[in-house]
Write a protein that holds these residues in place. Structure first.
Motif, mmCIF file in Angstrom:
data_model
loop_
_atom_site.group_PDB
_atom_site.id
_atom_site.type_symbol
_atom_site.label_atom_id
_atom_site.label_comp_id
_atom_site.label_asym_id
_atom_site.label_seq_id
_atom_site.Cartn_x
_atom_site.Cartn_y
_atom_site.Cartn_z
ATOM 1 N N GLU A 1 -4.733 4.048 0.056
ATOM 2 C CA GLU A 1 -3.540 3.994 0.911
ATOM 3 C C GLU A 1 -3.482 2.684 1.696
ATOM 4 N N ARG A 2 -4.623 2.253 2.227
ATOM 5 C CA ARG A 2 -4.650 0.986 2.981
ATOM 6 C C ARG A 2 -4.315 -0.191 2.069
ATOM 7 N N ALA A 3 -4.839 -0.169 0.870
ATOM 8 C CA ALA A 3 -4.561 -1.252 -0.076
ATOM 9 C C ALA A 3 -3.074 -1.313 -0.418
ATOM 10 N N ASP A 4 -2.462 -0.154 -0.618
ATOM 11 C CA ASP A 4 -1.033 -0.113 -0.938
ATOM 12 C C ASP A 4 -0.196 -0.651 0.221
ATOM 13 N N LYS A 5 -0.603 -0.338 1.455
ATOM 14 C CA LYS A 5 0.131 -0.824 2.624
ATOM 15 C C LYS A 5 0.041 -2.346 2.749
ATOM 16 N N VAL A 6 -1.158 -2.892 2.472
ATOM 17 C CA VAL A 6 -1.328 -4.343 2.533
ATOM 18 C C VAL A 6 -0.463 -5.017 1.470
ATOM 19 N N THR A 7 -0.486 -4.485 0.261
ATOM 20 C CA THR A 7 0.309 -5.057 -0.819
ATOM 21 C C THR A 7 1.785 -5.066 -0.459
ATOM 22 N N ALA A 8 2.269 -3.949 0.086
ATOM 23 C CA ALA A 8 3.680 -3.867 0.479
ATOM 24 C C ALA A 8 3.999 -4.842 1.607
ATOM 25 N N ALA A 9 3.094 -4.984 2.579
ATOM 26 C CA ALA A 9 3.323 -5.872 3.717
ATOM 27 C C ALA A 9 3.363 -7.330 3.287
ATOM 28 N N LEU A 10 2.588 -7.681 2.279
ATOM 29 C CA LEU A 10 2.526 -9.078 1.838
ATOM 30 C C LEU A 10 3.702 -9.482 0.951
ATOM 31 N N GLU A 11 4.420 -8.515 0.449
ATOM 32 C CA GLU A 11 5.556 -8.822 -0.433
ATOM 33 C C GLU A 11 6.545 -9.780 0.223
ATOM 34 N N GLY A 12 6.777 -9.575 1.519
ATOM 35 C CA GLY A 12 7.793 -10.378 2.190
ATOM 36 C C GLY A 12 7.310 -11.726 2.697
#
Length: 318
Positions: free
Chosen positions: A276-287
């Motif tokens: 879950e933490r990894a998915d949140k980081v990936t989503a946050a870095l998209e922008g």
């Protein structure tokens, strides 16, 4: 006709890797006898699913709507410990090898699984397809129990192991608990024969495309092989952590991105919640990855944000 293949056919496959889950297309309908579920006798203990060497019998939870939409012959009963759901112990008659381990382990006084001739069960094959198509349910139990573990998807299924194999139930169980982030170093022996008789493998992926990464070494060097995997991943993750620390120290980093990265950094070696933490980081870095070179580096190594679970399988070869 492999000799006629040109070298160009192997472009993009130079590392020798092959697709997951390909063992599902082999050895269909080979058992003489397969288990029939006696719904009225079942204790819902899931022991039968746990001992199955080929993941060919699994507990399935369904809603009222899914039961109503099920094909003829699909049977269920109210699920114990899962309010509002129904329970089915579904057999894949086409993938069962007929060892009888499930019927033998059943603790019910009147057995909930009875071995029947394949010819009497063959027409039930479509029921497995339906059971595997129903919606995923949150595990209603502690997955680190016998019963709860079997509500997790096995990421090792339909292997080439012998009927009644004693190794595959253990390997299967490990994939149910840790499979979406496993790396496996496997010594040569039975456990690499049933795992990678090219071009098929029983190691597979879940609905999100996550599953065990597996590699085979020689008989005697498996400890070093597995240690090398672990150290290689650790080195990359340490570099990712250094990059995350650099982004956190940058005053230009947006506060919402910082919060997600800080949470990952503080818990990067914790297994609980790592996906879950990894998915949140990936989503946050998209922008921000296009305007922040260090963020781009982290994003490109996003597969390493998840804390890997490193395993070494020895078996008779080691």
């Amino acid at each position: 006709e492999g000799d006629s293949l040109p070298v160009s056919a192997f472009l993009g496959l130079e590392d020798g890797a092959f697709p997951q889950g390909t063992a599902a297309y082999e050895k269909r309908g080979v058992a003489i006898n397969v288990p029939e579920w006696q719904v009225e006798n079942c204790l819902q203990c899931n022991q039968c699913a746990m001992v199955c060497p080929h993941a060919a019998i699994r507990p399935v939870l369904t809603t009222d709507e899914e039961v109503a939409a099920a094909p003829e012959g699909f049977v269920s009963r109210p699920a114990t410990g899962a309010q509002g759901l129904h329970f089915t112990m579904q057999v894949s008659v086409m993938d069962c090898l007929g060892c009888g381990s499930c019927a033998q382990v059943c603790p019910a006084k009147e057995k909930a699984l009875v071995m029947k001739p394949f010819s009497t069960q063959e027409q039930k094959a479509p029921l497995w397809d339906y059971a595997m198509s129903v919606s995923r349910k949150a595990n209603p139990m502690n997955k680190f129990t016998v019963k709860g573990s079997q509500f997790e998807q096995p990421l090792l299924e339909f292997s080439g192991a012998c009927a009644g194999c004693g190794e595959t139930p253990y390997a299967k169980l490990v994939t149910q608990l840790f499979g979406d982030r496993m790396m496996i170093a496997n010594a040569t022996g039975c456990s690499c024969v049933w795992a990678d008789s090219v071009p098929s493998t029983p190691y597979t992926t879940n609905a999100d495309g996550h599953g065990p990464a597996w590699g085979n070494s020689l008989f005697e060097d498996n400890a070093e092989y597995g240690l090398g995997m672990y150290l290689g991943v650790r080195q990359v993750r340490e570099k990712v952590a250094m990059d995350v620390a650099e982004v956190l120290a940058n005053d230009q980093t947006p506060a919402d991105v910082k919060a997600v990265l800080q949470d990952w950094y503080d818990h990067r070696d914790d297994t609980e919640g790592t996906r879950e933490r990894a998915d949140k980081v990936t989503a946050a870095l998209e922008g921000v990855k296009d305007s922040c070179p260090v963020c781009r580096r982290i994003y490109d190594r996003r597969d390493y944000l998840v804390k890997r679970s490193q395993w070494i399988f020895g078996g008779d070869g080691w």
